[in-house]
Design a protein around this motif. Structure first.
Motif, PDB file in Angstrom:
ATOM      1  N   GLU A  74      -0.848  24.547   6.200  1.00 34.81           N
ATOM      2  CA  GLU A  74       0.382  23.791   5.977  1.00 34.81           C
ATOM      3  C   GLU A  74       0.157  22.302   6.186  1.00 34.81           C
ATOM      4  O   GLU A  74       0.591  21.468   5.379  1.00 34.81           O
ATOM      5  N   GLY A  75      -0.543  21.949   7.257  1.00 38.00           N
ATOM      6  CA  GLY A  75      -0.835  20.544   7.504  1.00 38.00           C
ATOM      7  C   GLY A  75      -1.730  19.941   6.440  1.00 38.00           C
ATOM      8  O   GLY A  75      -1.559  18.780   6.034  1.00 38.00           O
ATOM      9  N   PHE A  76      -2.712  20.718   5.954  1.00 39.73           N
ATOM     10  CA  PHE A  76      -3.590  20.231   4.895  1.00 39.73           C
ATOM     11  C   PHE A  76      -2.808  19.956   3.617  1.00 39.73           C
ATOM     12  O   PHE A  76      -2.993  18.921   2.965  1.00 39.73           O
ATOM     13  N   LEU A  77      -1.914  20.871   3.244  1.00 41.52           N
ATOM     14  CA  LEU A  77      -1.154  20.698   2.012  1.00 41.52           C
ATOM     15  C   LEU A  77      -0.183  19.532   2.113  1.00 41.52           C
ATOM     16  O   LEU A  77       0.034  18.811   1.130  1.00 41.52           O
ATOM     17  N   LYS A  78       0.413  19.329   3.289  1.00 39.44           N
ATOM     18  CA  LYS A  78       1.317  18.195   3.455  1.00 39.44           C
ATOM     19  C   LYS A  78       0.579  16.871   3.262  1.00 39.44           C
ATOM     20  O   LYS A  78       1.070  15.967   2.575  1.00 39.44           O
ATOM     21  N   ARG A  79      -0.577  16.768   3.839  1.00 45.22           N
ATOM     22  CA  ARG A  79      -1.363  15.535   3.687  1.00 45.22           C
ATOM     23  C   ARG A  79      -1.829  15.351   2.247  1.00 45.22           C
ATOM     24  O   ARG A  79      -1.839  14.229   1.721  1.00 45.22           O
ATOM     25  N   LYS A  80      -2.226  16.443   1.628  1.00 45.08           N
ATOM     26  CA  LYS A  80      -2.695  16.346   0.249  1.00 45.08           C
ATOM     27  C   LYS A  80      -1.568  15.947  -0.697  1.00 45.08           C
ATOM     28  O   LYS A  80      -1.763  15.125  -1.612  1.00 45.08           O
ATOM     29  N   ILE A  81      -0.370  16.486  -0.476  1.00 49.69           N
ATOM     30  CA  ILE A  81       0.770  16.115  -1.322  1.00 49.69           C
ATOM     31  C   ILE A  81       1.142  14.658  -1.113  1.00 49.69           C
ATOM     32  O   ILE A  81       1.473  13.939  -2.067  1.00 49.69           O
ATOM     33  N   TYR A  82       1.095  14.196   0.139  1.00 45.09           N
ATOM     34  CA  TYR A  82       1.414  12.792   0.410  1.00 45.09           C
ATOM     35  C   TYR A  82       0.466  11.849  -0.331  1.00 45.09           C
ATOM     36  O   TYR A  82       0.876  10.800  -0.846  1.00 45.09           O
ATOM     37  N   LEU A  83      -0.796  12.231  -0.437  1.00 43.86           N
ATOM     38  CA  LEU A  83      -1.777  11.367  -1.094  1.00 43.86           C
ATOM     39  C   LEU A  83      -1.866  11.615  -2.595  1.00 43.86           C
ATOM     40  O   LEU A  83      -2.037  10.667  -3.368  1.00 43.86           O
ATOM     41  N   ASN A  84      -1.747  12.886  -3.029  1.00 45.97           N
ATOM     42  CA  ASN A  84      -2.127  13.241  -4.399  1.00 45.97           C
ATOM     43  C   ASN A  84      -0.989  13.772  -5.251  1.00 45.97           C
ATOM     44  O   ASN A  84      -1.254  14.363  -6.296  1.00 45.97           O
ATOM     45  N   GLY A  89       2.770  10.491  -5.044  1.00 43.43           N
ATOM     46  CA  GLY A  89       1.622  10.373  -4.161  1.00 43.43           C
ATOM     47  C   GLY A  89       1.186   8.924  -3.979  1.00 43.43           C
ATOM     48  O   GLY A  89       1.448   8.054  -4.823  1.00 43.43           O
ATOM     49  N   TYR A  90       0.520   8.667  -2.852  1.00 39.69           N
ATOM     50  CA  TYR A  90       0.118   7.287  -2.534  1.00 39.69           C
ATOM     51  C   TYR A  90      -0.821   6.739  -3.588  1.00 39.69           C
ATOM     52  O   TYR A  90      -0.677   5.589  -4.018  1.00 39.69           O
ATOM     53  N   PHE A  91      -1.785   7.538  -4.024  1.00 36.59           N
ATOM     54  CA  PHE A  91      -2.767   7.056  -4.993  1.00 36.59           C
ATOM     55  C   PHE A  91      -2.163   6.823  -6.377  1.00 36.59           C
ATOM     56  O   PHE A  91      -2.726   6.071  -7.177  1.00 36.59           O
ATOM     57  N   LYS A  92      -1.041   7.471  -6.670  1.00 34.92           N
ATOM     58  CA  LYS A  92      -0.375   7.278  -7.958  1.00 34.92           C
ATOM     59  C   LYS A  92       0.702   6.207  -7.893  1.00 34.92           C
ATOM     60  O   LYS A  92       0.937   5.476  -8.865  1.00 34.92           O
ATOM     61  N   LYS A  93       1.365   6.106  -6.760  1.00 35.45           N
ATOM     62  CA  LYS A  93       2.503   5.197  -6.644  1.00 35.45           C
ATOM     63  C   LYS A  93       2.080   3.763  -6.380  1.00 35.45           C
ATOM     64  O   LYS A  93       2.669   2.821  -6.925  1.00 35.45           O
ATOM     65  N   GLU A  94       1.063   3.594  -5.557  1.00 32.86           N
ATOM     66  CA  GLU A  94       0.655   2.246  -5.158  1.00 32.86           C
ATOM     67  C   GLU A  94      -0.260   1.649  -6.220  1.00 32.86           C
ATOM     68  O   GLU A  94      -1.308   2.216  -6.541  1.00 32.86           O
ATOM     69  N   LYS A  95       0.120   0.525  -6.769  1.00 33.13           N
ATOM     70  CA  LYS A  95      -0.675  -0.213  -7.745  1.00 33.13           C
ATOM     71  C   LYS A  95      -0.912  -1.621  -7.219  1.00 33.13           C
ATOM     72  O   LYS A  95       0.017  -2.302  -6.805  1.00 33.13           O
ATOM     73  N   ARG A  96      -2.164  -2.043  -7.236  1.00 31.64           N
ATOM     74  CA  ARG A  96      -2.525  -3.356  -6.714  1.00 31.64           C
ATOM     75  C   ARG A  96      -2.951  -4.266  -7.855  1.00 31.64           C
ATOM     76  O   ARG A  96      -3.555  -3.814  -8.840  1.00 31.64           O
ATOM     77  N   GLU A  97      -2.648  -5.528  -7.688  1.00 32.28           N
ATOM     78  CA  GLU A  97      -3.068  -6.522  -8.678  1.00 32.28           C
ATOM     79  C   GLU A  97      -4.512  -6.923  -8.414  1.00 32.28           C
ATOM     80  O   GLU A  97      -4.868  -7.269  -7.284  1.00 32.28           O
ATOM     81  N   ALA A  98      -5.317  -6.880  -9.441  1.00 38.74           N
ATOM     82  CA  ALA A  98      -6.728  -7.261  -9.302  1.00 38.74           C
ATOM     83  C   ALA A  98      -6.845  -8.770  -9.194  1.00 38.74           C
ATOM     84  O   ALA A  98      -6.244  -9.507  -9.988  1.00 38.74           O
ATOM     85  N   PRO A  99      -7.586  -9.291  -8.207  1.00 38.24           N
ATOM     86  CA  PRO A  99      -7.768 -10.748  -8.101  1.00 38.24           C
ATOM     87  C   PRO A  99      -8.643 -11.286  -9.216  1.00 38.24           C
ATOM     88  O   PRO A  99      -9.097 -10.561 -10.099  1.00 38.24           O
ATOM     89  N   ALA A 100      -8.872 -12.572  -9.180  1.00 33.02           N
ATOM     90  CA  ALA A 100      -9.684 -13.223 -10.212  1.00 33.02           C
ATOM     91  C   ALA A 100     -11.091 -12.647 -10.222  1.00 33.02           C
ATOM     92  O   ALA A 100     -11.636 -12.286  -9.181  1.00 33.02           O
ATOM     93  N   PRO A 101     -11.732 -12.528 -11.382  1.00 34.11           N
ATOM     94  CA  PRO A 101     -13.073 -11.938 -11.459  1.00 34.11           C
ATOM     95  C   PRO A 101     -14.102 -12.750 -10.698  1.00 34.11           C
ATOM     96  O   PRO A 101     -14.048 -13.980 -10.658  1.00 34.11           O
ATOM     97  N   LEU A 102     -15.019 -11.978 -10.028  1.00 35.72           N
ATOM     98  CA  LEU A 102     -16.133 -12.565  -9.262  1.00 35.72           C
ATOM     99  C   LEU A 102     -15.647 -13.465  -8.137  1.00 35.72           C
ATOM    100  O   LEU A 102     -16.368 -14.330  -7.659  1.00 35.72           O
ATOM    101  N   GLY A 103     -14.419 -13.258  -7.687  1.00 30.56           N
ATOM    102  CA  GLY A 103     -13.914 -14.005  -6.551  1.00 30.56           C
ATOM    103  C   GLY A 103     -13.687 -15.469  -6.808  1.00 30.56           C
ATOM    104  O   GLY A 103     -13.673 -16.265  -5.873  1.00 30.56           O
TER     105      GLY A 103
END
Length: 270
Positions: A74-84, A89-103
């Motif tokens: 149960e604990g494994f599935l809860k964590r997996k659902i939160y992430l996936n 899920g965190y990996f699907k919902k959170e989108k980050r803006e890529a900074p300028a290329p090569l810093g």
């Protein structure tokens, strides 16, 4: 001239005190000063709350994939659902803006490059030029094993004598040997995390672009981690823990019983 007919030298003992040891001490002291000076000028990399949070989530996901069998299903599935979860899920919902290329958008990168050039290349050229001008033409030591003629340009910089044995070392070559060869001494004095280790610095310079690319492609890392975690199923690693513990206990007890007669025999013999 052949290697056997090359001239042998008898060095003045004062060369050891006034040339060889001063070059060694100058290189050592310069390395120590550079280490502490770079510590004073070092600037901590700026990290945002989002970058810290993303890094911790990736670590949690990898730990869940590795050690998920030691928690309940149960604990494994809860964590997996939160992430996936496919939508929330965190990996699907959170989108980050890529900074300028090569810093290029980070001005601290150019500042760090200038600091590295000033602290490494410029002093090496200045001190090397001063040693070449002050101690030019000195032959100061000899390596304790024979060398071929191919080593003469490396060990006898500033001395153009074809009749000189290749094992002799000139003053400027001695400086470069100390500059690149005192790694163990700096590690002994300053520790393994010193800033003078040239091999480690070159490795870091080569690895920096990869590190920057990883920071820029955090969305790609989210996608890869989502795919890895998606195929992981819960496998209870503690399912037969009691039986395994009892089997270990029984095996240890039987082995102790087998050793008891030998102990008693030993006591009788005494």
């Amino acid at each position: 001239y052949t290697q056997d007919k090359m001239a042998e030298l008898l060095l003045d003992p004062d060369i050891r005190l006034w040339v060889l040891l001063p070059i060694f001490l100058i290189t050592l002291l310069f390395g120590l000063l550079r280490h502490y000076f770079e510590k004073l000028l070092a600037s901590e990399p700026t990290r945002t709350k989002e970058s810290i949070q993303d890094g911790q989530v990736l670590i949690r996901s990898r730990m869940l994939r590795t050690n998920g069998g030691f928690i309940s299903k149960e604990g494994f599935l809860k964590r997996k659902i939160y992430l996936n979860h496919t939508e929330e899920g965190y990996f699907k919902k959170e989108k980050r803006e890529a900074p300028a290329p090569l810093g290029m958008g980070d001005p601290s990168m150019a500042t760090n490059m200038m600091k590295n050039m000033v602290m490494n290349v410029l002093p090496m050229i200045v001190i090397g030029g001063w040693i070449s001008w002050t101690f030019s033409g000195f032959v100061i030591t000899k390596v304790p094993f024979p060398l071929t003629l191919k080593f003469k340009p490396m060990l006898q910089r500033g001395i153009e004598l074809t009749s000189l044995n290749a094992s002799w070392v000139s003053s400027i070559s001695w400086y470069f040997l100390n500059f690149f060869g005192l790694r163990s001494i700096f590690t002994l004095i300053l520790g393994s995390s010193n800033t003078v280790d040239q091999a480690r610095r070159m490795a870091e310079m080569q690895m920096n672009p990869m590190m920057n690319a990883q920071k820029q492609n955090i969305n790609v890392m989210f996608k890869e981690e989502w795919e890895h975690l998606q195929v992981v199923q819960h496998n209870d690693a503690l399912n037969n823990a009691e039986e395994e513990l009892l089997s270990l206990d029984s095996s240890s007890s039987t082995s102790s019983k087998r050793t008891k007669p030998f102990v008693s025999l030993g006591k009788k013999k005494q």
